[in-house]
Structures are given as structure tokens and as C-alpha cells.
Design a protein around this motif. Sequence first.
Motif, short mmCIF file in Angstrom:
data_model
loop_
_atom_site.label_atom_id
_atom_site.label_comp_id
_atom_site.label_asym_id
_atom_site.label_seq_id
_atom_site.Cartn_x
_atom_site.Cartn_y
_atom_site.Cartn_z
N GLU A 5 -29.75 -4.19 52.48
CA GLU A 5 -31.02 -4.83 52.15
C GLU A 5 -31.77 -5.19 53.43
O GLU A 5 -31.19 -5.66 54.40
CB GLU A 5 -30.78 -6.10 51.33
N ILE A 6 -33.09 -4.99 53.41
CA ILE A 6 -33.96 -5.34 54.52
C ILE A 6 -34.60 -6.67 54.18
O ILE A 6 -35.39 -6.75 53.24
CB ILE A 6 -35.04 -4.27 54.74
N THR A 7 -34.26 -7.70 54.92
CA THR A 7 -34.82 -9.02 54.63
C THR A 7 -35.87 -9.43 55.66
O THR A 7 -36.61 -10.37 55.43
CB THR A 7 -33.71 -10.10 54.56
N ASN A 9 -39.32 -8.89 58.11
CA ASN A 9 -40.67 -8.37 57.90
C ASN A 9 -40.88 -7.20 58.85
O ASN A 9 -41.51 -7.34 59.88
CB ASN A 9 -41.70 -9.48 58.13
N LYS A 15 -38.91 0.77 59.86
CA LYS A 15 -37.79 0.94 58.92
C LYS A 15 -37.24 2.36 59.01
O LYS A 15 -36.03 2.57 59.04
CB LYS A 15 -38.25 0.67 57.48
N GLN A 73 -43.99 2.16 46.90
CA GLN A 73 -42.61 1.84 46.55
C GLN A 73 -41.87 2.97 45.86
O GLN A 73 -41.06 2.75 44.96
CB GLN A 73 -42.56 0.54 45.74
N LYS A 93 -38.34 0.49 48.51
CA LYS A 93 -38.72 -0.92 48.59
C LYS A 93 -38.09 -1.54 49.83
O LYS A 93 -38.38 -1.10 50.92
CB LYS A 93 -38.36 -1.66 47.30
N ASN A 94 -37.22 -2.51 49.68
CA ASN A 94 -36.59 -3.15 50.83
C ASN A 94 -35.10 -2.86 50.89
O ASN A 94 -34.29 -3.74 51.21
CB ASN A 94 -36.83 -4.67 50.80
#
Length: 138
Positions: A5-7, A9, A15, A73, A93-94
Motif C-alpha cells: 500500500e502507498i500511504t 503523497n 510511483k 484509477q 489506486k494506491n
Amino acid sequence: MSAAEITGNIHPKRKIIMGLYWINKKAASTEGCEPFLIEKITTGTNTHRPKENKFLKLSDNILNDILYNMKYQREVEFEIKFGKEDIKFSICKNAFFISATKKELEVEIAEKLELEGKKMYPGICSKFPRRVGIMDYP
């Protein structure tokens, strides 16, 4: 398949670079000096493959397609060959999703991406974006 998971910003272009960089770096520890080859990129709107006898690079057109799909997304998938290792990597998404021939490599990549995904500026080598074809790196 492992997930991270990318938390933080993180800019979408970062990314992409972060994911590819850590796949390259972690796979090099098991595969050595083999070439890092992106064999296919699949977005919600296109499939990109290298032209005959060429390497697939993230040209402006391909990168814009990836960023467009990330903005809305949609999942973007990369198929990567590194020596004997086949790696599938996707961003949606993230989250990152990683699948590798060697399960321990897959887990190692996911753990590193999870750690780097908490930062606004993840650690990568400054020369790596040019290696994969990105000339304008944020």
C-alpha cells in the motif's frame, strides 16, 4: 501475489519509477547483471510491446497513457523479464501488486515498496528514470 500500500503523497510518475526501480534493485540481488526488460505494459486503453529487436522504454506517449489511466484509477500492468525471473507488477489506486517466479523475491519487493510508499520522495537512483526512458522526472 504480494501487495504493498502507498500511504505517502507520491506523484504518479514517482510511483511508477519507485516500483520499477525497486523491482530492478531487488531482482539484481538474485539475478546479477542480467538485463532489466519491460516486455509489456497493459493499461485500460492500450497494450504496449517493444518493436522487434528493441527494448520497451517509457516514451512520452507510453508514459502519458500510463498516467492517464492512473488518473482515472484504472489498473496498469507491467510484465518484466530479469534474467530467469518473470515479474508481473501492477499499480491501481494506491496499491502495488507484485508476482514473481521466486516467492521470497516477490515478498521482498512488496516489503520495500510498502516502506518507500510511506515517503513523499522515495529513494531511487537518479540515473534510473533515464534508463527506462523517462527524460522529465519530477
